[in-house]
Design an enzyme around this catalytic site. Structure first.
Site, short mmCIF file in Angstrom:
data_model
loop_
_atom_site.label_atom_id
_atom_site.label_comp_id
_atom_site.label_asym_id
_atom_site.label_seq_id
_atom_site.Cartn_x
_atom_site.Cartn_y
_atom_site.Cartn_z
N GLN A 1 4.60 -8.88 3.07
CA GLN A 1 5.81 -9.36 2.40
C GLN A 1 5.61 -9.42 0.89
O GLN A 1 4.66 -10.04 0.41
CB GLN A 1 6.18 -10.76 2.96
CG GLN A 1 7.46 -11.32 2.42
CD GLN A 1 8.69 -10.54 2.87
OE1 GLN A 1 8.80 -10.15 4.02
NE2 GLN A 1 9.61 -10.29 1.95
N LYS B 1 12.20 -11.86 10.42
CA LYS B 1 11.65 -10.62 10.97
C LYS B 1 10.99 -10.90 12.32
O LYS B 1 11.18 -10.15 13.28
CB LYS B 1 10.65 -9.99 9.98
CG LYS B 1 11.35 -9.30 8.83
CD LYS B 1 10.44 -8.94 7.68
CE LYS B 1 11.31 -8.45 6.50
NZ LYS B 1 10.61 -8.39 5.23
N ASP C 1 7.22 -0.24 7.10
CA ASP C 1 8.17 -0.10 5.99
C ASP C 1 8.33 1.35 5.54
O ASP C 1 9.32 1.70 4.91
CB ASP C 1 7.63 -0.88 4.78
CG ASP C 1 8.35 -2.17 4.57
OD1 ASP C 1 9.45 -2.34 5.13
OD2 ASP C 1 7.82 -3.02 3.84
#
Ligand code: NAP
Length: 284
Positions: free
Chosen positions: A96, A52, A119
């Site tokens: 995460q 990422k 997200d």
């Protein structure tokens, strides 16, 4: 059969972000910034967060990895998230998952500010989203919509079936398809005779998390099949999805492969969301 190439779509979306990021940088004196929190030593998660960060940097954004000890307490994690919520130079926050067992992901989903939820999966973000006023949309289902749009697949009036009803994929996927004027049925593990539903559908999005669950006999001729599933347990330990892709050749109208379908679009949508959140905050 048209192969819906998520890698290709992903490359195009990332290229389109480069000038947007450059313009943001010129206007604001810094690039959009994604902060990633990882707790503990999970090897797969370490790879994901490094990917990422590298993906951010490749298109001109910046990213910081905040690596916390495995024995981090819930209070310490909350404090870290709140510090990032209040940091004016952070545009997107991603925690995460999975977290070590003693930590609550629910708490995390309640703490990340919706203004910075890259997200699009926190409770506040999902609330705004389901109320029809999203700040950003959940990455994986939004990535599916981007693939469909890229290939000029207009779902309006289609009979669509979503297999799976998780907060991450199934539910928001059904919502996005409904917003795009498809008529949507949601199936799940208690659905009786799943095949009866999928065989009637013009479009099937499969997110059941069951390797190679569906094949040719589960879809009608010329169906569009999107496979969200991801498993490292295919033949010879290869990555595979929830659908037996090879059976679809000559039967489905279009389908996403695994790998190279929905997967690449999830990180790309995360980058897109971070850029969007940066632009929204800068303009507010
Ligand atoms: P999840 O939370 O486990 O949800 C799975 C859903 O599928 C549940 O709603 C479950 O029903 C339903 N289901 C399970 N078995 C079924 C069956 N035999 N028939 C019909 N429905 C069934 O999984 P998820 O987080 O949504 O993820 C789904 C899959 O997508 C996984 O393989 C995951 O790895 C993958 N994924 C991929 C990406 C990507 O970037 N490509 C991103 C996220 C997830 P119940 O509600 O009744 O339990």
């Amino acid at each position: 059969m048209l192969v819906l190439d998520g890698k290709e779509v992903s490359n195009q979306v990332r290229s389109s972000l480069v000038p947007r990021i450059a313009a943001f940088k010129t206007k604001n004196g810094r690039a959009p910034h994604l902060a990633v929190i990882i707790v503990g030593e999970d090897a797969a998660s370490q790879v994901y967060v490094r990917n990422k960060k590298a993906s951010c940097e490749k298109i001109g954004m910046t990213s910081t990895i905040h690596a916390l000890r495995t024995d981090t307490t819930q209070e310490e994690l909350t404090e870290m998230i709140q510090t990032l919520n209040n940091d004016a130079d952070v545009d997107g926050i991603l925690v995460q998952f999975p977290l070590p067992k003693h930590l609550s992901s629910d708490e995390v989903l309640k703490t990340v500010s919706p203004l910075k939820d890259a997200d699009g999966l926190t409770y506040s973000s999902l609330g705004y989203f389901f109320a029809g006023s999203p700040l950003v949309k959940p990455c994986t289902p939004q990535g599916v919509m981007t693939i469909l749009k890229h290939y000029n697949i207009n779902v309006e009036g289609m009979n669509a079936v979503v297999v799976g009803r998780s907060n991450i994929v199934g539910k928001p996927m059904a919502m996005l398809l409904s917003e795009a004027n498809a008529t949507v049925t949601i199936c799940h593990s208690k659905t009786k005779n799943l095949s009866q539903f999928t065989r009637n559908a013009d479009l099937v999005v499969v997110a059941a998390g069951k390797a190679q669950l569906l094949g040719k006999e589960d879809f009608k001729k010329d169906a569009i099949v999107v496979d969200v599933g991801m498993h490292g347990s295919g033949q010879g330990g290869k990555l595979c999805g929830d659908v037996r892709f090879s059976e679809l050749q000559g039967w489905a109208k279009a389908a996403t492969p695994v790998p190279g379908g929905v997967g690449p679009m999830t990180i790309t949508t995360l980058l897109e969301n971070t850029c969007l959140l940066a632009e929204k905050r800068a303009n507010s």
